[in-house]
Design a protein around this motif. Structure first.
Motif, short mmCIF file in Angstrom:
data_model
loop_
_atom_site.label_atom_id
_atom_site.label_comp_id
_atom_site.label_asym_id
_atom_site.label_seq_id
_atom_site.Cartn_x
_atom_site.Cartn_y
_atom_site.Cartn_z
N THR A 111 12.42 6.41 4.17
CA THR A 111 12.53 7.84 3.96
C THR A 111 11.53 8.30 2.93
OG1 THR A 111 14.06 9.66 3.40
CG2 THR A 111 14.31 7.61 2.16
N ALA A 112 11.04 9.51 3.13
CA ALA A 112 10.19 10.19 2.15
C ALA A 112 10.89 11.47 1.74
CB ALA A 112 8.82 10.49 2.74
N ARG A 113 10.75 11.82 0.47
CA ARG A 113 11.36 13.05 -0.04
C ARG A 113 10.32 13.81 -0.86
NH1 ARG A 113 17.08 12.72 0.80
NH2 ARG A 113 17.30 10.97 2.25
N ALA A 114 10.34 15.13 -0.76
CA ALA A 114 9.41 15.97 -1.51
C ALA A 114 10.01 17.36 -1.67
CB ALA A 114 8.06 16.05 -0.80
N LEU A 115 9.62 18.05 -2.73
CA LEU A 115 10.14 19.39 -2.99
C LEU A 115 9.29 20.49 -2.36
CD1 LEU A 115 11.52 19.52 -6.65
CD2 LEU A 115 12.78 19.55 -4.50
N ASN A 116 8.15 20.13 -1.78
CA ASN A 116 7.39 21.15 -1.06
C ASN A 116 6.73 20.52 0.17
OD1 ASN A 116 4.41 20.54 -1.52
ND2 ASN A 116 5.15 20.58 -3.65
N ARG A 117 6.43 21.35 1.13
CA ARG A 117 5.94 20.87 2.42
C ARG A 117 4.53 20.28 2.32
NH1 ARG A 117 7.56 26.14 5.82
NH2 ARG A 117 9.21 26.69 4.37
N HIS A 118 3.72 20.82 1.42
CA HIS A 118 2.36 20.28 1.26
C HIS A 118 2.42 18.80 0.85
CE1 HIS A 118 -1.81 19.84 0.08
NE2 HIS A 118 -1.41 19.42 -1.10
N PRO B 171 1.37 13.67 -10.92
CA PRO B 171 2.47 13.07 -11.68
C PRO B 171 3.67 14.00 -11.91
CG PRO B 171 0.38 12.53 -12.68
CD PRO B 171 0.08 13.53 -11.60
N LEU B 172 3.43 15.30 -11.96
CA LEU B 172 4.53 16.24 -12.21
C LEU B 172 5.14 16.79 -10.92
CD1 LEU B 172 3.14 18.22 -15.28
CD2 LEU B 172 4.63 16.21 -15.24
N GLU C 289 0.82 -1.21 0.00
CA GLU C 289 0.00 0.00 0.00
C GLU C 289 0.86 1.27 0.00
OE1 GLU C 289 -3.38 0.46 -0.20
OE2 GLU C 289 -3.30 -1.64 -0.79
N ILE C 290 1.97 1.22 0.72
CA ILE C 290 2.85 2.40 0.78
C ILE C 290 3.36 2.77 -0.61
CG2 ILE C 290 5.13 3.16 1.59
CD1 ILE C 290 4.45 1.70 4.25
N GLN C 291 3.57 1.75 -1.45
CA GLN C 291 4.07 2.02 -2.80
C GLN C 291 3.04 2.75 -3.66
OE1 GLN C 291 7.27 1.55 -3.15
NE2 GLN C 291 7.16 0.66 -1.09
N THR C 292 1.80 2.81 -3.22
CA THR C 292 0.77 3.53 -3.99
C THR C 292 0.68 5.00 -3.62
OG1 THR C 292 -1.07 3.14 -2.44
CG2 THR C 292 -0.58 1.39 -4.05
N ILE C 293 1.37 5.41 -2.56
CA ILE C 293 1.25 6.81 -2.12
C ILE C 293 1.65 7.76 -3.24
CG2 ILE C 293 2.13 8.57 -0.54
CD1 ILE C 293 2.34 6.40 1.59
N VAL C 294 2.82 7.53 -3.82
CA VAL C 294 3.30 8.42 -4.88
C VAL C 294 2.49 8.23 -6.16
CG1 VAL C 294 5.26 9.00 -6.36
CG2 VAL C 294 5.61 8.61 -3.91
N SER C 295 2.24 6.97 -6.53
CA SER C 295 1.59 6.70 -7.81
C SER C 295 0.12 7.08 -7.84
CB SER C 295 1.74 5.22 -8.18
OG SER C 295 1.01 4.40 -7.29
N ARG C 296 -0.55 7.11 -6.68
CA ARG C 296 -1.99 7.36 -6.67
C ARG C 296 -2.43 8.57 -5.86
NH1 ARG C 296 -1.44 5.15 -10.43
NH2 ARG C 296 -2.40 3.25 -11.27
N ASN C 297 -1.51 9.20 -5.13
CA ASN C 297 -1.91 10.35 -4.31
C ASN C 297 -1.16 11.63 -4.63
OD1 ASN C 297 -1.99 7.84 -1.90
ND2 ASN C 297 -3.84 8.91 -2.52
#
Length: 409
Positions: free
Chosen positions: A280-287, A251-252, A240-248
């Motif tokens: 670890t999680a990585r993101a370019l913005n806090r939201h 895409p850009l 389920e964790i692998q769906t966080i990026v792909s489904r939540n």
């Protein structure tokens, strides 16, 4: 030994030669986060030789007996790192901090160059030796040319960037209380020497750690019906964790969620009662980071309930995203054309740097990339055969000095 390429620079030859020597010494003597005692002593000695007195912001103690409060506690007193001020002679003005990080990594170096690490199991595998040496070179140049700027340059040699909340400790210690602006950079082995990447946009991501402990009920492997199996719960969570990026995540929008460690069981025929995993999680913005945290929390809770186990999730912020100040970035880009071979809009990286904590605290600043290799076969950060070339040093020195002259005047 690499050859220094001076490029379009007015840096004194003696400064360049000494900067290379400093870089080699620092590379030979890497030290771990909050244990950079020899490094701190060396930096203070070099600054003193330029007539720059270090601010007495640290105290020494036995490196074999570190304070129990050091690791992971932003309020613990700093025992490593260096700050020093250079005052311009053109009059009073703002204070600009120039930052370099000083800690190494627990990596065994795999290289053939003459200045390989002498400290077993430790290596400057991220190029912090290059950062320190270039700030030393800039310090010497700025000290000799105080008539070119007003205000104050605060030299910040920051400990513990790689671990142990170094930037937060610097802020808690008050080292930057009177600083108005801050500038830093990271060498980039993927960019050719002479290339400088400066952006008004985020260029490095936030770094978030998650630790999950699943408490189930152990049983013999022949009687799974007696268990509440944490392993099957984990496999469901992982999927389920692998769906966080792909489904939540849009895409850009750059984002990464990676599970990196799993620990469970002590016997091959026993279903364990506890399983731990980290990632670890990585993101370019806090939201985006907040969305990842929210989805991760729901997944852990929901899967745990479905599998009859209980779980505890700990989410910690290791670094927030780099958020550059547009006005400072524009100034640095205008200056860079005078010394760089090429000025680019850099491709963002989901790697992180705690320089972002200084920006997040309210100090306007810019963090940039400076090319340090460019060979397509060159290894990236945090690898045993990482190589940053000496030839990058003059461009890094110019990055610092031009920032001081432009921003303070």
């Amino acid at each position: 030994m690499s050859t220094v390429i001076a490029g379009p620079t007015d840096i004194d030859t003696a400064t360049l030669e000494e900067t290379v020597k400093a870089r080699h010494w620092l590379h030979r003597h890497p030290e771990m986060a909050l244990r950079e005692f020899d490094t701190t002593h060396y930096l203070k000695e070099r600054l003193a030789s330029y007539g720059i007195e270090s601010i007495d912001a640290t105290h020494r103690h036995d490196p074999e007996q570190p304070s129990a409060d050091d690791a992971g506690n932003p309020s613990a007193p700093l025992t490593t790192g260096v700050t020093a001020d250079i005052h311009g002679s053109l009059g009073t003005g703002p204070t600009l901090a120039l930052r370099a990080d000083i800690d190494g990594l627990p990596i065994v170096e795999d290289s053939t160059h003459a200045f390989a690490s002498l400290n077993p199991g430790m290596m400057h595998a991220c190029g912090h030796d290059l950062h320190m040496a270039s700030l030393l070179g800039a310090a010497r140049e700025l000290q000799e040319h105080r008539d070119r700027f007003r205000g104050t340059v605060r030299l910040l040699f920051q400990p513990a960037e790689e671990a142990e909340l170094g930037a937060q400790k610097v802020l808690a210690a008050g080292w930057l209380n009177d600083v108005d602006l801050i500038v830093g950079y990271h060498n980039h082995p993927g960019l050719p020497v002479g290339t400088v990447g400066i952006s008004a946009n985020p260029i490095m991501g936030g770094n978030y750690r998650f630790d999950v402990t699943i408490h189930g009920r152990g049983a013999h492997g022949s009687r799974p019906e007696d268990s509440a199996d944490p392993i099957t719960a984990f496999t469901a969570m992982s999927s389920e964790i692998q769906t966080i990026v792909s489904r939540n995540i849009a895409p850009l929008e750059p984002a990464v969620v990676s599970i990196t460690q799993i620990r469970a069981g002590q016997a091959w025929n026993i279903i364990p009662s506890v399983l731990e995993f980290q990632g670890t999680a990585r993101a370019l913005n806090r939201h985006t980071a907040e969305l990842i945290q929210e989805r991760l929390t729901r997944i852990v809770q929901g899967v745990s309930e479905a599998h009859g186990v209980t779980s505890h999730l700990d989410w910690s912020v290791r670094a927030v995203p780099i958020e550059n100040n547009p006005d400072i970035a524009a100034t640095l880009r205008r200056e860079a054309v005078h010394y760089a071979q090429k000025v680019i809009e850099p491709v963002p990286s989901l790697g992180s740097d705690d320089f972002a904590d200084f920006q997040h605290s309210g100090i306007p600043g810019v963090f940039s990339f400076i090319g340090s290799n460019g060979d397509p076969d060159a290894s990236g950060w945090h690898t045993p055969n990482f190589i940053a070339k000496d030839a990058a040093l003059p461009y890094a020195i110019d990055y610092y000095t031009h920032a001081a002259y432009a921003l303070l005047n």
